[in-house]
Design a protein around this motif. Structure first.
Motif, PDB file in Angstrom:
ATOM      1  N   GLN A   1      10.868  10.252  -1.037  1.00  7.85           N
ATOM      2  CA  GLN A   1       9.627   9.713  -0.508  1.00  7.85           C
ATOM      3  C   GLN A   1       8.951   8.829  -1.560  1.00  7.85           C
ATOM      4  N   THR A   2       8.322   7.752  -1.111  1.00  6.86           N
ATOM      5  CA  THR A   2       7.602   6.864  -2.009  1.00  6.86           C
ATOM      6  C   THR A   2       6.139   7.281  -2.041  1.00  6.86           C
ATOM      7  N   LEU A   3       5.709   7.753  -3.201  1.00  8.99           N
ATOM      8  CA  LEU A   3       4.336   8.197  -3.381  1.00  8.99           C
ATOM      9  C   LEU A   3       3.714   7.447  -4.554  1.00  8.99           C
ATOM     10  N   PRO A   4       2.375   7.284  -4.535  1.00  7.59           N
ATOM     11  CA  PRO A   4       1.740   6.642  -5.693  1.00  7.59           C
ATOM     12  C   PRO A   4       1.695   7.609  -6.871  1.00  7.59           C
ATOM     13  N   PHE A   5       1.612   7.066  -8.075  1.00  8.33           N
ATOM     14  CA  PHE A   5       1.438   7.882  -9.264  1.00  8.33           C
ATOM     15  C   PHE A   5      -0.055   8.047  -9.523  1.00  8.33           C
ATOM     16  N   THR A   6      -0.442   9.110 -10.218  1.00  4.64           N
ATOM     17  CA  THR A   6      -1.858   9.306 -10.523  1.00  4.64           C
ATOM     18  C   THR A   6      -2.351   8.241 -11.505  1.00  4.64           C
ATOM     19  N   GLU A   7      -1.512   7.870 -12.460  1.00  4.68           N
ATOM     20  CA  GLU A   7      -1.852   6.769 -13.359  1.00  4.68           C
ATOM     21  C   GLU A   7      -1.223   5.492 -12.812  1.00  4.68           C
ATOM     22  N   GLY A   8      -1.727   4.366 -13.248  1.00  4.11           N
ATOM     23  CA  GLY A   8      -1.137   3.107 -12.796  1.00  4.11           C
ATOM     24  C   GLY A   8      -2.098   2.304 -11.942  1.00  4.11           C
ATOM     25  N   VAL A   9      -1.542   1.457 -11.103  1.00  6.65           N
ATOM     26  CA  VAL A   9      -2.350   0.529 -10.302  1.00  6.65           C
ATOM     27  C   VAL A   9      -2.964   1.235  -9.107  1.00  6.65           C
TER      28      VAL A   9
ATOM     29  N   ASP B   1       0.863  -1.174   0.000  1.00 10.72           N
ATOM     30  CA  ASP B   1       0.000   0.000   0.000  1.00 10.72           C
ATOM     31  C   ASP B   1       0.905   1.231   0.000  1.00 10.72           C
ATOM     32  N   ILE B   2       0.572   2.178  -0.847  1.00 11.17           N
ATOM     33  CA  ILE B   2       1.314   3.436  -0.883  1.00 11.17           C
ATOM     34  C   ILE B   2       0.310   4.548  -0.639  1.00 11.17           C
ATOM     35  N   THR B   3       0.514   5.262   0.469  1.00 12.55           N
ATOM     36  CA  THR B   3      -0.391   6.343   0.859  1.00 12.55           C
ATOM     37  C   THR B   3       0.415   7.616   1.037  1.00 12.55           C
ATOM     38  N   ASP B   4      -0.246   8.658   1.506  1.00  8.88           N
ATOM     39  CA  ASP B   4       0.477   9.906   1.782  1.00  8.88           C
ATOM     40  C   ASP B   4       1.456   9.754   2.945  1.00  8.88           C
ATOM     41  N   LYS B   5       1.289   8.701   3.755  1.00 11.79           N
ATOM     42  CA  LYS B   5       2.234   8.404   4.838  1.00 11.79           C
ATOM     43  C   LYS B   5       3.510   7.761   4.308  1.00 11.79           C
TER      44      LYS B   5
ATOM     45  N   TYR C   1       2.983  -0.341 -13.880  1.00 15.19           N
ATOM     46  CA  TYR C   1       2.623  -1.541 -14.652  1.00 15.19           C
ATOM     47  C   TYR C   1       2.225  -2.741 -13.803  1.00 15.19           C
ATOM     48  N   GLY C   2       2.145  -2.578 -12.502  1.00 11.71           N
ATOM     49  CA  GLY C   2       1.675  -3.660 -11.645  1.00 11.71           C
ATOM     50  C   GLY C   2       2.740  -4.699 -11.356  1.00 11.71           C
TER      51      GLY C   2
ATOM     52  N   PHE D   1      -4.047   1.011  -5.038  1.00 11.66           N
ATOM     53  CA  PHE D   1      -3.555   0.390  -3.815  1.00 11.66           C
ATOM     54  C   PHE D   1      -4.676   0.309  -2.797  1.00 11.66           C
ATOM     55  N   PRO D   2      -4.636  -0.643  -1.877  1.00 11.44           N
ATOM     56  CA  PRO D   2      -3.622  -1.676  -1.656  1.00 11.44           C
ATOM     57  C   PRO D   2      -3.679  -2.744  -2.748  1.00 11.44           C
ATOM     58  N   LEU D   3      -2.533  -3.399  -2.926  1.00  6.59           N
ATOM     59  CA  LEU D   3      -2.354  -4.399  -3.966  1.00  6.59           C
ATOM     60  C   LEU D   3      -1.746  -5.646  -3.334  1.00  6.59           C
ATOM     61  N   THR D   4      -2.353  -6.783  -3.568  1.00  5.63           N
ATOM     62  CA  THR D   4      -1.798  -8.041  -3.071  1.00  5.63           C
ATOM     63  C   THR D   4      -1.046  -8.724  -4.210  1.00  5.63           C
TER      64      THR D   4
END
Length: 177
Positions: A121-129, A100-104, A156-157, A131-134
């Motif tokens: 910092q690890t942040l999610p991208f606006t495009e893409g998968v 899971d990638i969140t603002d935290k 790309y997952g 989260f959370p992802l198993t």
């Protein structure tokens, strides 16, 4: 009589030369076969073409990977083919893990990850998968060390282990010694 001896001597030298050439060709073929098996089947040599793994691996570095063992562990650096481009990436999660990638930041199986060698910092991208992802069995979730600029599993997952190109076991620096 002397002419016959000269002719047979010349013929013997030609035969020796022919044998030597044949042996040379055989050695070249054997060497080419050995190199093909070594670098076509067992190992892969790749020139890194981006800064997605900076600072640990930089653009211009050469990575050598072992193709046969694909039992990857967390934090192992591997070679991935994404849309025909070879990428060097770090395994973050393996089959059964939840990412899971969140603002935290980056969370793995519900725990916030502290990565001492990652300087951004690890942040999610606006495009893409989403989260959370198993991560499925036989798959890995990979990230580049230079998180803001890396194309990785956030886009790309997960990646099938069978589709990976091997585990990186050495890096040769070409620049900045």
């Amino acid at each position: 009589m002397k002419e016959r001896e000269k002719d047979s001597s010349r013929k013997g030298k030609r035969d020796d030369l022919g044998i030597q050439l044949l042996l040379l060709v055989l050695k070249i073929v054997l060497l080419a076969g050995f190199l093909f098996i070594l670098f076509g089947v067992l190992f892969s040599v790749t020139l890194v073409k981006d800064d997605s793994m900076k600072p640990s691996i930089r653009e211009g570095d050469i990575v050598i990977s072992y193709r046969l063992k694909k039992d990857y562990a967390k934090d192992q650096v591997i070679l991935v083919d994404y849309e025909g481009v070879r990428q060097v990436r770090r395994v973050l999660a393996v089959g059964g893990d939840t990412v899971d990638i969140t603002d935290k930041g980056l969370m793995l199986n519900g725990s916030l990850q502290i990565e001492p060698n990652i300087y951004t910092q690890t942040l999610p991208f606006t495009e893409g998968v989403t989260f959370p992802l198993t991560v499925g069995e036989g798959q890995v979730f990979v990230l580049g060390d230079n998180r803001p600029y890396a194309q990785d599993s956030r886009i790309y997952g997960t990646v099938d282990k069978k589709a990976t190109l091997g585990a990186v076991f050495t890096v040769i620096r070409r620049r900045g010694f």
